[in-house]
Design a protein around this motif. Sequence first.
Motif, PDB file in Angstrom:
ATOM      1  N   GLU A 196     -45.569 121.829  -2.815  1.00  0.00           N
ATOM      2  CA  GLU A 196     -44.337 122.453  -2.987  1.00  0.00           C
ATOM      3  C   GLU A 196     -43.444 122.217  -1.966  1.00  0.00           C
ATOM      4  OE1 GLU A 196     -43.188 123.663  -5.985  1.00  0.00           O
ATOM      5  OE2 GLU A 196     -44.912 123.327  -6.739  1.00  0.00           O
ATOM      6  N   ASN A 197     -43.917 122.446  -0.624  1.00  0.00           N
ATOM      7  CA  ASN A 197     -43.190 122.384   0.825  1.00  0.00           C
ATOM      8  C   ASN A 197     -43.133 120.814   1.021  1.00  0.00           C
ATOM      9  OD1 ASN A 197     -45.847 121.797   1.389  1.00  0.00           O
ATOM     10  ND2 ASN A 197     -45.906 123.180   2.952  1.00  0.00           N
ATOM     11  N   MET A 198     -43.575 119.916   0.245  1.00  0.00           N
ATOM     12  CA  MET A 198     -43.565 118.327   0.684  1.00  0.00           C
ATOM     13  C   MET A 198     -42.322 117.946   0.183  1.00  0.00           C
ATOM     14  SD  MET A 198     -46.007 115.326   0.537  1.00  0.00           S
ATOM     15  CE  MET A 198     -45.576 113.614   1.331  1.00  0.00           C
ATOM     16  N   ASP A 199     -41.480 117.249   1.066  1.00  0.00           N
ATOM     17  CA  ASP A 199     -40.195 116.480   0.527  1.00  0.00           C
ATOM     18  C   ASP A 199     -40.606 115.073   0.044  1.00  0.00           C
ATOM     19  OD1 ASP A 199     -37.579 115.480  -0.119  1.00  0.00           O
ATOM     20  OD2 ASP A 199     -36.831 115.492   1.660  1.00  0.00           O
ATOM     21  N   ILE A 200     -40.703 114.754  -1.273  1.00  0.00           N
ATOM     22  CA  ILE A 200     -41.055 113.600  -1.953  1.00  0.00           C
ATOM     23  C   ILE A 200     -40.306 112.622  -1.429  1.00  0.00           C
ATOM     24  CG2 ILE A 200     -39.461 114.070  -3.886  1.00  0.00           C
ATOM     25  CD1 ILE A 200     -43.109 112.471  -3.976  1.00  0.00           C
ATOM     26  N   ARG A 201     -39.039 112.710  -0.816  1.00  0.00           N
ATOM     27  CA  ARG A 201     -38.221 111.695  -0.493  1.00  0.00           C
ATOM     28  C   ARG A 201     -38.692 110.802   1.062  1.00  0.00           C
ATOM     29  NH1 ARG A 201     -33.760 110.679  -3.460  1.00  0.00           N
ATOM     30  NH2 ARG A 201     -33.250 112.170  -5.044  1.00  0.00           N
ATOM     31  N   LYS A 202     -39.748 111.827   1.705  1.00  0.00           N
ATOM     32  CA  LYS A 202     -40.294 111.569   2.747  1.00  0.00           C
ATOM     33  C   LYS A 202     -41.536 110.754   2.766  1.00  0.00           C
ATOM     34  CE  LYS A 202     -38.273 114.794   5.701  1.00  0.00           C
ATOM     35  NZ  LYS A 202     -38.312 116.358   6.339  1.00  0.00           N
ATOM     36  N   ASP A 203     -41.921 110.562   1.463  1.00  0.00           N
ATOM     37  CA  ASP A 203     -43.022 109.640   1.221  1.00  0.00           C
ATOM     38  C   ASP A 203     -42.973 108.314   1.284  1.00  0.00           C
ATOM     39  OD1 ASP A 203     -46.085 110.028  -0.008  1.00  0.00           O
ATOM     40  OD2 ASP A 203     -44.923 108.321  -0.994  1.00  0.00           O
ATOM     41  N   PRO A 204     -43.795 107.706   2.212  1.00  0.00           N
ATOM     42  CA  PRO A 204     -43.555 106.155   2.571  1.00  0.00           C
ATOM     43  C   PRO A 204     -43.400 105.132   1.340  1.00  0.00           C
ATOM     44  CG  PRO A 204     -45.191 106.910   3.839  1.00  0.00           C
ATOM     45  CD  PRO A 204     -44.967 108.248   2.743  1.00  0.00           C
ATOM     46  N   ALA A 205     -44.113 105.546   0.280  1.00  0.00           N
ATOM     47  CA  ALA A 205     -44.150 104.424  -0.924  1.00  0.00           C
ATOM     48  C   ALA A 205     -42.663 105.000  -1.652  1.00  0.00           C
ATOM     49  CB  ALA A 205     -45.094 105.024  -1.812  1.00  0.00           C
ATOM     50  N   ILE A 206     -42.384 106.018  -1.681  1.00  0.00           N
ATOM     51  CA  ILE A 206     -41.060 106.340  -2.373  1.00  0.00           C
ATOM     52  C   ILE A 206     -40.214 106.023  -1.487  1.00  0.00           C
ATOM     53  CG2 ILE A 206     -39.577 108.425  -2.877  1.00  0.00           C
ATOM     54  CD1 ILE A 206     -41.904 107.812  -5.115  1.00  0.00           C
ATOM     55  N   GLN A 207     -40.121 105.998  -0.153  1.00  0.00           N
ATOM     56  CA  GLN A 207     -38.880 105.497   0.626  1.00  0.00           C
ATOM     57  C   GLN A 207     -38.875 104.038   0.222  1.00  0.00           C
ATOM     58  OE1 GLN A 207     -39.793 106.820   4.633  1.00  0.00           O
ATOM     59  NE2 GLN A 207     -38.510 108.666   4.492  1.00  0.00           N
ATOM     60  N   ASN A 208     -39.997 103.322   0.292  1.00  0.00           N
ATOM     61  CA  ASN A 208     -40.051 101.937  -0.043  1.00  0.00           C
ATOM     62  C   ASN A 208     -38.986 101.459  -1.348  1.00  0.00           C
ATOM     63  OD1 ASN A 208     -40.309  99.279   0.094  1.00  0.00           O
ATOM     64  ND2 ASN A 208     -42.545  99.427  -0.164  1.00  0.00           N
ATOM     65  N   ILE A 209     -39.485 102.251  -2.214  1.00  0.00           N
ATOM     66  CA  ILE A 209     -38.908 102.058  -3.626  1.00  0.00           C
ATOM     67  C   ILE A 209     -37.508 102.523  -3.732  1.00  0.00           C
ATOM     68  CG2 ILE A 209     -38.968 103.120  -6.154  1.00  0.00           C
ATOM     69  CD1 ILE A 209     -41.708 103.220  -5.941  1.00  0.00           C
ATOM     70  N   LEU A 210     -36.935 103.438  -3.083  1.00  0.00           N
ATOM     71  CA  LEU A 210     -35.705 103.804  -2.938  1.00  0.00           C
ATOM     72  C   LEU A 210     -34.827 102.893  -2.246  1.00  0.00           C
ATOM     73  CD1 LEU A 210     -36.011 107.886  -2.557  1.00  0.00           C
ATOM     74  CD2 LEU A 210     -35.456 106.566  -4.531  1.00  0.00           C
ATOM     75  N   SER A 211     -35.373 102.150  -1.079  1.00  0.00           N
ATOM     76  CA  SER A 211     -34.807 101.252  -0.187  1.00  0.00           C
ATOM     77  C   SER A 211     -34.309 100.088  -1.067  1.00  0.00           C
ATOM     78  CB  SER A 211     -35.436 101.131   1.108  1.00  0.00           C
ATOM     79  OG  SER A 211     -36.627 100.397   0.536  1.00  0.00           O
ATOM     80  N   ARG A 212     -35.159  99.898  -2.016  1.00  0.00           N
ATOM     81  CA  ARG A 212     -34.893  98.525  -2.839  1.00  0.00           C
ATOM     82  C   ARG A 212     -33.898  98.786  -4.038  1.00  0.00           C
ATOM     83  NH1 ARG A 212     -40.312  96.600  -4.213  1.00  0.00           N
ATOM     84  NH2 ARG A 212     -41.069  98.590  -3.611  1.00  0.00           N
ATOM     85  N   MET A 213     -33.237 100.239  -4.171  1.00  0.00           N
ATOM     86  CA  MET A 213     -32.398 100.458  -5.209  1.00  0.00           C
ATOM     87  C   MET A 213     -31.054 100.641  -4.597  1.00  0.00           C
ATOM     88  SD  MET A 213     -34.354 103.497  -7.401  1.00  0.00           S
ATOM     89  CE  MET A 213     -36.037 103.423  -8.022  1.00  0.00           C
ATOM     90  N   PRO A 214     -30.112 100.484  -5.618  1.00  0.00           N
ATOM     91  CA  PRO A 214     -28.599 100.712  -4.862  1.00  0.00           C
ATOM     92  C   PRO A 214     -28.528 102.040  -4.896  1.00  0.00           C
ATOM     93  CG  PRO A 214     -28.894  99.804  -7.196  1.00  0.00           C
ATOM     94  CD  PRO A 214     -30.051  99.887  -6.959  1.00  0.00           C
ATOM     95  N   GLU A 215     -27.891 102.649  -3.754  1.00  0.00           N
ATOM     96  CA  GLU A 215     -27.841 104.218  -3.292  1.00  0.00           C
ATOM     97  C   GLU A 215     -27.547 104.818  -4.322  1.00  0.00           C
ATOM     98  OE1 GLU A 215     -25.968 106.579   0.393  1.00  0.00           O
ATOM     99  OE2 GLU A 215     -25.750 104.324   0.420  1.00  0.00           O
ATOM    100  N   LYS A 216     -26.524 104.654  -5.086  1.00  0.00           N
ATOM    101  CA  LYS A 216     -26.094 105.495  -6.320  1.00  0.00           C
ATOM    102  C   LYS A 216     -27.260 105.579  -7.089  1.00  0.00           C
ATOM    103  CE  LYS A 216     -22.552 105.824  -9.802  1.00  0.00           C
ATOM    104  NZ  LYS A 216     -21.471 105.457 -10.402  1.00  0.00           N
ATOM    105  N   VAL A 217     -27.990 104.867  -7.543  1.00  0.00           N
ATOM    106  CA  VAL A 217     -29.147 105.057  -8.273  1.00  0.00           C
ATOM    107  C   VAL A 217     -30.432 105.745  -7.640  1.00  0.00           C
ATOM    108  CG1 VAL A 217     -31.048 103.890  -9.545  1.00  0.00           C
ATOM    109  CG2 VAL A 217     -28.631 103.123  -9.619  1.00  0.00           C
ATOM    110  N   ALA A 218     -30.534 105.629  -6.201  1.00  0.00           N
ATOM    111  CA  ALA A 218     -31.628 106.233  -5.677  1.00  0.00           C
ATOM    112  C   ALA A 218     -31.315 107.806  -5.526  1.00  0.00           C
ATOM    113  CB  ALA A 218     -31.763 105.672  -4.323  1.00  0.00           C
ATOM    114  N   ASN A 219     -29.827 108.025  -5.311  1.00  0.00           N
ATOM    115  CA  ASN A 219     -29.512 109.357  -5.150  1.00  0.00           C
ATOM    116  C   ASN A 219     -29.490 110.254  -6.383  1.00  0.00           C
ATOM    117  OD1 ASN A 219     -29.101 109.112  -2.327  1.00  0.00           O
ATOM    118  ND2 ASN A 219     -26.994 108.590  -2.482  1.00  0.00           N
ATOM    119  N   SER A 220     -29.420 109.593  -7.719  1.00  0.00           N
ATOM    120  CA  SER A 220     -29.511 110.437  -8.591  1.00  0.00           C
ATOM    121  C   SER A 220     -30.787 110.562  -9.394  1.00  0.00           C
ATOM    122  CB  SER A 220     -28.619 109.029  -9.760  1.00  0.00           C
ATOM    123  OG  SER A 220     -29.846 108.213 -10.202  1.00  0.00           O
TER     124      SER A 220
END
Length: 144
Positions: free
Chosen positions: A9-33
């Motif tokens: 519960e206390n872990m920010d999923i957006r700080k996970d390296p795999a998730i950061q990698n995936i989000l970095s390859r998306m348009p910012e609008k989509v990643a934030n949604s």
Amino acid sequence: MNSHQSFPENMDIRKDPAIQNILSRMPEKVANSLSDIQLTHIKIAIGSRSWGHHAVDLRGTLTFPFSRWRFYYVFLLGRNRRQLSDREKRASAFMTAVILLIFISCSAMFGLLIIYLLKSYAGIDLFPSFSLGIWDYFKENFME
């Protein structure tokens, strides 16, 4: 990680390296949604496997001009830390034997070539009026 597991519960999923990698390859609008729940399920779907670091890690894509084709390549080289199945062990032993055979054969051929060149340089003629032509080629291209 299976489908019944989730992040603490206390872990920010957006700080996970795999998730950061995936989000970095998306348009910012989509990643934030994407919600944290969606990101958690994406993480579960892709698995928690860490591919580690390799001594050689070459990855890229090739796009051919005037073509719609794109190809990717991956070349990884490093120490194998996996447990091998019996089939993989047999394949590994076979490939090791083949590579060793090729290495020994090439080394022997190179050694024989060096001995032949040294014999020819010393003027030793084992078979009169017979020549492989290697010494003549070597003299013509590499000496004088």
